[in-house]
Design a protein around this motif. Structure first.
Motif, mmCIF file in Angstrom:
data_model
loop_
_atom_site.group_PDB
_atom_site.id
_atom_site.type_symbol
_atom_site.label_atom_id
_atom_site.label_comp_id
_atom_site.label_asym_id
_atom_site.label_seq_id
_atom_site.Cartn_x
_atom_site.Cartn_y
_atom_site.Cartn_z
ATOM 1 N N LEU A 29 0.827 -1.211 0.000
ATOM 2 C CA LEU A 29 0.000 0.000 0.000
ATOM 3 C C LEU A 29 0.858 1.256 0.000
ATOM 4 N N VAL A 30 1.910 1.277 0.838
ATOM 5 C CA VAL A 30 2.791 2.449 0.898
ATOM 6 C C VAL A 30 3.528 2.626 -0.431
ATOM 7 N N SER A 31 3.947 1.524 -1.031
ATOM 8 C CA SER A 31 4.602 1.597 -2.344
ATOM 9 C C SER A 31 3.666 2.185 -3.392
ATOM 10 N N LYS A 32 2.412 1.764 -3.342
ATOM 11 C CA LYS A 32 1.401 2.254 -4.291
ATOM 12 C C LYS A 32 1.152 3.749 -4.074
ATOM 13 N N LEU A 33 1.045 4.156 -2.805
ATOM 14 C CA LEU A 33 0.844 5.571 -2.495
ATOM 15 C C LEU A 33 2.012 6.408 -3.018
ATOM 16 N N ALA A 34 3.231 5.907 -2.802
ATOM 17 C CA ALA A 34 4.427 6.630 -3.249
ATOM 18 C C ALA A 34 4.447 6.774 -4.771
ATOM 19 N N GLU A 35 4.084 5.695 -5.464
ATOM 20 C CA GLU A 35 4.060 5.725 -6.933
ATOM 21 C C GLU A 35 3.013 6.714 -7.454
ATOM 22 N N GLU A 36 1.898 6.814 -6.749
ATOM 23 C CA GLU A 36 0.794 7.668 -7.200
ATOM 24 C C GLU A 36 0.907 9.105 -6.692
#
Length: 206
Positions: A29-36
């Motif tokens: 989830l944190v990786s996805k947030l960072a990417e977005e």
């Protein structure tokens, strides 16, 4: 704490556990947030988004590099109690980015520890039961006995050496400066999670 308060805390923990996620899901989830270009929590400020991106890189590094000595691994594996570790966190929190990967490494070594994470701002009632000096400081680890539902202990928001650094600096200067925060990050990088490991082993009494 009286019986009614005990029940209230247990109910709050039980409700929060229904909203909890695994460490792996948290990292994804944190990786996805960072990417977005987003952050956890209701505030989507540029500063918090930048911290989330930075913390994602930090956690990625710690996931690969945190080392636990063979002696400490044996101690962790000898822990036989059946407990849940519920960690209150947010993606933008620097201390949480250093602490949670180490807690995950410890939990992975023990069959008796089930690690779960919840977001602070989605669980204000839980957070307010576990304040640090009146503040909603994170990361906060709540150790829960699975049989009784009782809270055995808590840990956080920082390891003991970092807490002393912060308290000493506040006593002398009144508040934390950007320069001190950089010094604190350097301390985390140099310590490599070892203070967290020793603190937690002391709490587990193994």
């Amino acid at each position: 704490m009286n019986t009614l308060e005990d029940l209230s805390v247990k109910d709050t923990i039980k409700q929060s556990l229904t909203r909890s996620i695994s460490y792996q899901d948290y990292r994804e989830l944190v990786s996805k947030l960072a990417e977005e270009g987003k952050t956890s929590g209701p505030e989507q400020t540029e500063a918090l988004i930048n911290y989330t991106m930075l913390n994602n890189r930090r956690m990625k590094r710690w996931d690969k590099t945190v080392k636990i000595s063979e002696q400490d691994q044996k101690r962790i594996k000898s822990y036989s109690q059946n407990i849940t570790w519920l960690v209150i966190t947010e993606s933008w929190c620097g201390d949480a980015a250093h602490v949670t990967p180490v807690l995950n490494k410890i939990a992975e070594l023990s069959e008796g520890i089930n690690l779960k994470l919840v977001f602070r701002d989605e669980n204000p009632e839980l957070m307010d039961q576990f304040l640090t000096n009146g503040n909603r400081a994170i990361a906060k680890l709540i150790m829960i006995d699975n049989d009784s539902g009782n809270v055995i202990d808590t840990y956080g928001p920082r390891p003991s050496e970092a807490t002393k650094m912060v308290n000493d600096y506040k006593s002398e200067h009144g508040k934390l400066t950007p320069e001190f925060k950089e010094d604190l990050q350097r301390w985390y990088n140099k310590n490599k999670g070892q203070n967290i490991i020793s603190d937690v082993l002391e709490l587990l009494a193994v």
